[in-house]
Design an enzyme around this catalytic site. Structure first.
Site, PDB file in Angstrom:
ATOM      1  N   ILE A 168       0.781  -0.826  -0.256  1.00 41.10           N
ATOM      2  CA  ILE A 168       0.012  -0.318   0.043  1.00 41.10           C
ATOM      3  C   ILE A 168       0.789   0.896  -0.068  1.00 41.10           C
ATOM      4  O   ILE A 168       0.457   1.948  -0.827  1.00 41.10           O
ATOM      5  CB  ILE A 168      -0.965   0.114   0.806  1.00 41.10           C
ATOM      6  CG1 ILE A 168      -2.292  -0.604   0.992  1.00 41.10           C
ATOM      7  CG2 ILE A 168      -1.573   1.278   1.894  1.00 41.10           C
ATOM      8  CD1 ILE A 168      -3.210  -1.493   2.456  1.00 41.10           C
ATOM      9  N   VAL A 171       2.711   1.438  -3.563  1.00 43.86           N
ATOM     10  CA  VAL A 171       1.426   1.965  -4.925  1.00 43.86           C
ATOM     11  C   VAL A 171       1.362   3.422  -4.433  1.00 43.86           C
ATOM     12  O   VAL A 171       1.369   4.436  -5.187  1.00 43.86           O
ATOM     13  CB  VAL A 171       0.585   1.063  -4.200  1.00 43.86           C
ATOM     14  CG1 VAL A 171      -0.729   2.153  -5.791  1.00 43.86           C
ATOM     15  CG2 VAL A 171       0.536  -0.044  -4.592  1.00 43.86           C
ATOM     16  N   GLU A 172       1.079   3.686  -3.193  1.00 44.30           N
ATOM     17  CA  GLU A 172       0.717   5.480  -2.624  1.00 44.30           C
ATOM     18  C   GLU A 172       1.620   6.351  -2.853  1.00 44.30           C
ATOM     19  O   GLU A 172       1.427   7.335  -4.374  1.00 44.30           O
ATOM     20  CB  GLU A 172       0.115   5.552  -1.415  1.00 44.30           C
ATOM     21  CG  GLU A 172      -1.265   4.721  -1.119  1.00 44.30           C
ATOM     22  CD  GLU A 172      -2.484   5.393  -2.074  1.00 44.30           C
ATOM     23  OE1 GLU A 172      -2.740   6.341  -2.347  1.00 44.30           O
ATOM     24  OE2 GLU A 172      -3.401   4.428  -1.587  1.00 44.30           O
ATOM     25  N   THR A 173       3.008   5.958  -2.475  1.00 45.51           N
ATOM     26  CA  THR A 173       3.395   7.579  -2.414  1.00 45.51           C
ATOM     27  C   THR A 173       5.234   6.719  -2.829  1.00 45.51           C
ATOM     28  O   THR A 173       6.171   7.217  -2.316  1.00 45.51           O
ATOM     29  CB  THR A 173       3.476   7.799  -1.129  1.00 45.51           C
ATOM     30  OG1 THR A 173       3.908   6.991   0.032  1.00 45.51           O
ATOM     31  CG2 THR A 173       2.351   8.213  -0.460  1.00 45.51           C
ATOM     32  N   TYR A 369      -5.790  -1.511  -8.242  1.00 49.06           N
ATOM     33  CA  TYR A 369      -5.551  -1.120  -7.295  1.00 49.06           C
ATOM     34  C   TYR A 369      -4.985  -2.348  -5.895  1.00 49.06           C
ATOM     35  O   TYR A 369      -4.312  -2.387  -5.621  1.00 49.06           O
ATOM     36  CB  TYR A 369      -6.192   0.375  -6.780  1.00 49.06           C
ATOM     37  CG  TYR A 369      -5.780   0.868  -5.004  1.00 49.06           C
ATOM     38  CD1 TYR A 369      -4.316   1.674  -4.921  1.00 49.06           C
ATOM     39  CD2 TYR A 369      -5.535   0.237  -4.087  1.00 49.06           C
ATOM     40  CE1 TYR A 369      -3.554   1.931  -4.113  1.00 49.06           C
ATOM     41  CE2 TYR A 369      -5.478   0.413  -2.323  1.00 49.06           C
ATOM     42  CZ  TYR A 369      -3.479   1.578  -2.367  1.00 49.06           C
ATOM     43  OH  TYR A 369      -3.571   2.309  -1.384  1.00 49.06           O
TER      44      TYR A 369
END
Length: 386
Positions: A168, A171-173, A369
């Site tokens: 997570i 993928v996010e940042t 996602y």
């Protein structure tokens, strides 16, 4: 405190603008899928060999988007909002007036909220290639090594595996590299009161008004100048890209310093992601396998199980009776959802998704996602083991 001036446009800031714009558009594109084992193996091998080196870092611009002055303080709906903040939460009305006078309208946030043009087919393999790639895998290995204790503790306390948390945040940042450089108050005020025309405009404005309220509450609670909060074009903050309401509800002090900081504390980010998933249905005792690739029969009786919402609702027996079959042996005593992973002009892939898969979709309501999170976490785990 006077508002900091924005940096003038230069070649470097223009590049930063384009990069952030691309990242934001990528975030909007999220929708359904699963990378092949061969492609993941190639990405891991490239990461192991250092085939792709990250570009040399340059000092980032303080802000990417200067925004435009709009006299929000004169808008009746804004004044009503500020009145409510003062009466419900005890904010000083004069301080709110001074603050709103420094907020800027950011047209980029409006443009990025507009729906993508119709007609372009979804493509899981193309989407996943943006995330299952050497730079992100290498960064994930480094993040895991540096935060192994916090990840292990989150797994013990919340029952969320380290690879899912790593997936997570990656993928996010990209593990904190791309947390966004929009002023959160600018983005949220723009979307709360200047959302683009759409059938859902009223509902979306109400949502962002709530996020603006929570951003102000969070800043006050944490003793932060709200104008210094930076985030995504939609107002998401920190390594895990929590919206302000999620910070208030789900963020935890996981490093024990009596302060929640998703922008600078990797431990707080790790614990908060795990807590969010548990609060959205993650079950620690469910099997480690979250999604099972399947084949479907030509009869297409199974189509009635598609698009049934973001929840595991169906027994394995009824899915099998409709023509869904798996090489693996999913547990019989669980419920599943059937998800379609579209690949443009190529054949669609299908999987049986368990409860924990759908817990991930509560973070971002997209099959693409959730599958990217699963595959990136797996790729990083495999790269660490080599």
């Amino acid at each position: 405190m006077p508002m900091r001036r924005f940096l003038p446009t230069t070649t470097s800031t223009t590049s930063a603008f384009l990069l952030s714009l691309l990242l934001a558009v990528t975030a909007q594109a999220a929708e359904n899928s699963q990378i092949s084992a061969a492609d993941r193996a190639r990405a891991i091998q490239a990461a192991k060999q250092g085939a792709i080196k990250p570009a040399a870092k340059k000092a980032p611009a303080r802000f990417d988007f200067e925004g435009e002055f709009v006299n929000y303080a004169s808008w009746p709906e804004v004044r009503s909002f500020l009145d409510e903040m003062a009466s419900r939460h005890g904010f000083d009305r004069a301080e709110l007036d001074a603050l709103i006078g420094k907020v800027r309208y950011v047209d980029t946030t409006v443009q990025l909220m507009k729906p993508a043009p119709p007609g372009k087919p979804k493509n899981w393999q193309a989407y996943s290639a943006r995330f299952i790639e050497p730079v992100r895998i290498n960064a994930g290995v480094k993040f895991w090594q540096e935060n192994a204790e916090a990840l292990a503790r989150a797994e013990r306390e919340y029952g969320v595996p380290a690879n899912i948390i790593v997936g997570i945040i990656g993928v996010e940042t990209v593990y904190g590299r791309n947390t966004g450089r929009f002023r959160v108050l600018d983005a949220l005020t723009t979307l709360a009161f200047s959302y683009p025309e759409s059938p859902t405009r009223a509902a979306r404005m109400a949502y962002f008004k709530g996020e603006l309220e929570n951003a102000l509450l969070f800043a006050r609670k944490d003793g932060i100048d709200p104008l210094t909060l930076l985030g995504s074009y939609a107002g998401a903050i920190g390594l895990p890209q929590f919206m302000p309401s999620s910070i208030m509800k789900y963020a935890v002090d996981f490093d024990g310093d009596s302060h929640i900081d998703l922008r600078n504390s990797t431990a707080d980010a790790i614990g908060s992601v795990a807590h969010f998933l548990v609060e959205h249905g993650w079950k620690r005792d469910d099997p480690a396998t979250i999604a099972y690739p399947v084949t479907v029969s030509p009869s297409r009786v199974w189509e009635k199980f598609l698009g049934a919402g973001l929840a595991a609702k169906f027994t394995l027996a009824e899915l099998q009776q409709a023509g869904v079959s798996s090489v693996a042996a999913p547990p019989q005593n669980m419920l599943y959802g059937l998800i379609d992973l579209q690949n443009g002009s190529e054949a669609t892939e299908y999987s049986l998704a368990s409860n924990n898969f759908f817990a991930i979709t509560q973070y971002n309501r997209s099959y693409f996602y959730a599958m990217s999170v699963i595959d990136l976490g797996k790729a990083v785990s495999e790269a660490r083991a080599r």
